[in-house]
Write a protein that holds these residues in place. Structure first.
Motif, PDB file in Angstrom:
ATOM      1  N   ASP A  14       0.808  -1.207   0.000  1.00 29.05           N
ATOM      2  CA  ASP A  14       0.000   0.000   0.000  1.00 29.05           C
ATOM      3  C   ASP A  14       0.847   1.264   0.000  1.00 29.05           C
ATOM      4  OD1 ASP A  14      -2.322  -1.471   0.051  1.00 29.05           O
ATOM      5  OD2 ASP A  14      -2.435  -1.527   2.237  1.00 29.05           O
ATOM      6  N   LEU A  15       2.139   1.133   0.204  1.00 30.34           N
ATOM      7  CA  LEU A  15       3.023   2.296   0.257  1.00 30.34           C
ATOM      8  C   LEU A  15       3.787   2.401  -1.057  1.00 30.34           C
ATOM      9  CD1 LEU A  15       3.635   4.478   2.355  1.00 30.34           C
ATOM     10  CD2 LEU A  15       5.627   3.144   3.037  1.00 30.34           C
ATOM     11  N   ASN A  20      11.794   8.680   2.166  1.00 27.93           N
ATOM     12  CA  ASN A  20      12.849   9.436   1.491  1.00 27.93           C
ATOM     13  C   ASN A  20      12.814   9.312  -0.028  1.00 27.93           C
ATOM     14  OD1 ASN A  20      14.241  10.517   3.882  1.00 27.93           O
ATOM     15  ND2 ASN A  20      14.684   8.362   4.325  1.00 27.93           N
ATOM     16  N   ASP A  21      11.746   8.712  -0.561  1.00 21.48           N
ATOM     17  CA  ASP A  21      11.582   8.651  -2.011  1.00 21.48           C
ATOM     18  C   ASP A  21      11.140  10.015  -2.534  1.00 21.48           C
ATOM     19  OD1 ASP A  21      12.228   5.987  -1.971  1.00 21.48           O
ATOM     20  OD2 ASP A  21      10.149   5.294  -1.911  1.00 21.48           O
ATOM     21  N   ARG A  22      11.437  10.265  -3.797  1.00 25.56           N
ATOM     22  CA  ARG A  22      11.007  11.517  -4.438  1.00 25.56           C
ATOM     23  C   ARG A  22       9.981  11.204  -5.522  1.00 25.56           C
ATOM     24  NH1 ARG A  22      14.419  16.107  -3.760  1.00 25.56           N
ATOM     25  NH2 ARG A  22      16.253  15.674  -2.451  1.00 25.56           N
ATOM     26  N   GLY A 333      -0.901   6.325  -0.469  1.00 27.71           N
ATOM     27  CA  GLY A 333       0.275   5.462  -0.559  1.00 27.71           C
ATOM     28  C   GLY A 333       1.560   6.254  -0.693  1.00 27.71           C
ATOM     29  N   VAL A 334       1.511   7.549  -0.378  1.00 32.22           N
ATOM     30  CA  VAL A 334       2.678   8.425  -0.507  1.00 32.22           C
ATOM     31  C   VAL A 334       3.089   8.901   0.886  1.00 32.22           C
ATOM     32  CG1 VAL A 334       3.601  10.549  -1.482  1.00 32.22           C
ATOM     33  CG2 VAL A 334       1.947   9.189  -2.794  1.00 32.22           C
ATOM     34  N   TYR A 338       9.093  14.768   1.124  1.00 33.25           N
ATOM     35  CA  TYR A 338       9.238  15.846   0.151  1.00 33.25           C
ATOM     36  C   TYR A 338       7.878  16.411  -0.250  1.00 33.25           C
ATOM     37  CZ  TYR A 338      14.039  14.250  -0.050  1.00 33.25           C
ATOM     38  OH  TYR A 338      15.322  13.905   0.302  1.00 33.25           O
ATOM     39  N   VAL A 339       6.825  15.618  -0.086  1.00 35.01           N
ATOM     40  CA  VAL A 339       5.469  16.118  -0.336  1.00 35.01           C
ATOM     41  C   VAL A 339       5.147  17.242   0.647  1.00 35.01           C
ATOM     42  CG1 VAL A 339       3.011  15.507  -0.268  1.00 35.01           C
ATOM     43  CG2 VAL A 339       4.655  13.937  -1.312  1.00 35.01           C
TER      44      VAL A 339
END
Length: 490
Positions: A14-15, A20-22, A333-334, A338-339
């Motif tokens: 679900d993720l 730390n992903d962009r 799922g975000v 950075y969001v």
């Protein structure tokens, strides 16, 4: 770092994007907009309530702008992390409902002695500025604080917060303080429309509609009120095109009598925020135990306190980490921090335009009251849930019954304090202060056996983890006051 302290290596299905992903721009903007939608009402409503109740109509547009502005700054600090300040999580900062009752008490106290708008606001923000440093200090001793402010104390205080605000909600439903047609059928109908919309949307199977239930309910109520001729846009106040943030615009004052009730709430805030941050860590697949987790919690609480001090500087109410945005992370799922930078930018931009606050100021009181009833009632029920999980055995029932009885009793019959010196009378006329003091004292003098946790063993959300992993199983063990943030929309 040991293997048990690291985030799980396998990403939950679900993720989509980890901490730390962009994400690509489209996903980032979409997720940011949903976070703003989920939190917008929570950010502006406390200011609307405060300004309306204290008769500060001319300042409401600017105060709403500043609430949005500092929420953006606070969100950036919390997610970006500056040294030991900030959790580094995708968590949104916003004005807290917890402080409404004590801030209103402070405002009415100043107003009663003849203070004008500037004196009211300078006292409120001056008191909040100093009180915020209570959370700054306690953030470094969160494990020890939990030994004194136990779930039965926090549950009692949170229940009193919600119950003491119900009168505000019902007054707005009836038309608002001073309305010549208080209780008119049209007022009740508008409030019922908003309340019914929120209830219906909370029962649908579409997560997005559930998250936006309050926003949608208020929007529908606002539009219907306009069609009924209740809203007159010709009466929009004249406001500048852009709001310029001015530190302590209304001056800076301090009053010990007003300070004490606000300080009491700041004793509870760190525990509640710890639950927000723990739930966010779990959803983001980050450690929820061990030194890495402890440092994150301390840094997040430190940011909470400093952000509240910053909010006072820029003429806004204290801030707290919002819980409802954890649901947005699950929905989208975000979990990328950075969001949060985009969320912060959107809130700061919105805060620069006072026309937004001017339009919201025209919202009829019954429309706002329909949503307030849900929000304040949810706060009270969240406190009751904490009390239930803490166990309502004989000792705890004695603490809760006396504390709530004293708090609500003083609010209902203020004459009981008539013989007290004026300074003490002003302090204890707040139901939160009376109830909290009773709960803390009784909790000390009616002790129960407990094992003091070491700093590196502090797990403020054990019960939340159990509940979220198995929703049908009641939480066991000693829950923390932060349970509310994982299970209720503030």
């Amino acid at each position: 770092m040991t293997a048990s302290e690291k985030a799980p290596a396998t990403r939950n299905n679900d993720l989509i994007y980890g901490l730390n992903d962009r994400p690509h721009l489209t996903a980032t903007v979409f997720a940011a907009l949903q976070h703003v939608l989920a939190s917008f009402v929570g950010i502006i409503t406390p200011t609307l309530i405060m300004g309306s109740a204290l008769g500060l109509q001319s300042e409401i547009p600017y105060l709403i702008s500043m609430a949005l502005f500092v929420s953006g700054l606070g969100t950036f600090v919390q997610a970006r992390r500056f040294g030991p300040v900030g959790s580094g999580l995708l968590c949104l900062q916003g004005t807290s409902f917890s402080f409404i009752s004590v801030i209103l008490s402070a405002g009415f106290m100043v107003k009663a002695r003849g203070g004008g708008t500037d004196e009211i606001l300078s006292t409120i923000f001056g008191v909040c500025f100093f009180a915020a440093f209570i959370e700054v200090v306690l953030s470094q001793f969160i494990g020890k604080l939990r030994m004194l402010i136990t779930p039965v104390v926090t549950g009692t205080i949170i229940t009193l917060m919600g119950l003491s605000l119900i009168k505000v909600a019902m007054t707005d439903i009836a038309g608002g303080f001073g309305a010549p047609d208080l209780g008119a059928a049209s007022h009740i109908a508008l409030a019922a429309l908003v309340l019914g919309t929120i209830v219906v949307l909370n029962r649908v199977d579409v997560p997005f509609l559930r998250l936006g239930a309050i926003v949608i309910g208020l929007t529908i109520g606002y539009v219907v009120a306009w069609l009924m001729g209740v809203v007159d846009f010709n009466s929009l106040p004249e406001v500048p095109l852009v709001s310029v943030p001015v530190p302590f615009k209304y001056g800076f004052s301090f009053d010990w009598v007003a300070f004490v009730p606000v300080a009491v709430i700041f004793l509870v805030s760190p525990l509640e925020a710890a639950g927000d941050l723990t739930a966010n860590s779990m959803i983001s697949r980050q450690p929820v135990k061990g030194p890495v987790y402890i440092r994150r919690i301390k840094s997040g609480l430190l940011a909470d306190g400093l952000n509240s001090a910053m909010a006072a500087v820029f003429n806004s109410m204290p801030m707290v980490t919002f819980a409802q945005n954890n649901g947005v992370i699950q929905l989208t799922g975000v979990a990328s921090r950075y969001v949060a930078f985009f969320i912060a930018g959107l809130l700061v931009i919105l805060g620069l335009f006072p026309m937004i606050g001017a339009v919201l100021q025209l919202m009829p009181k019954p429309v706002l009251g329909g949503a307030e009833l849900v929000m304040f009632g949810t706060v009270a029920v969240a406190g009751i849930k904490i009390l239930a999980e803490a166990g309502l055995h004989r000792r705890n029932m004695l603490i809760v019954s006396i504390s709530i009885g004293m708090g609500l009793g003083v609010a209902a019959v203020p004459e009981v304090l008539r013989e007290l010196p004026k300074a003490l009378h002003n302090i204890f006329e707040s139901p939160i202060t009376v109830g909290a003091l009773c709960a803390i004292v009784l909790n000390i003098f009616l002790p129960e056996e407990f094992i003091e946790l070491e700093e590196d063993e502090f797990d403020p959300e054990a019960s939340v983890l159990q509940v979220m992993q198995n929703p049908d199983m009641p939480a066991k063990g000693e829950p923390t006051p932060a349970t509310v943030v994982a299970q209720s929309n503030r």
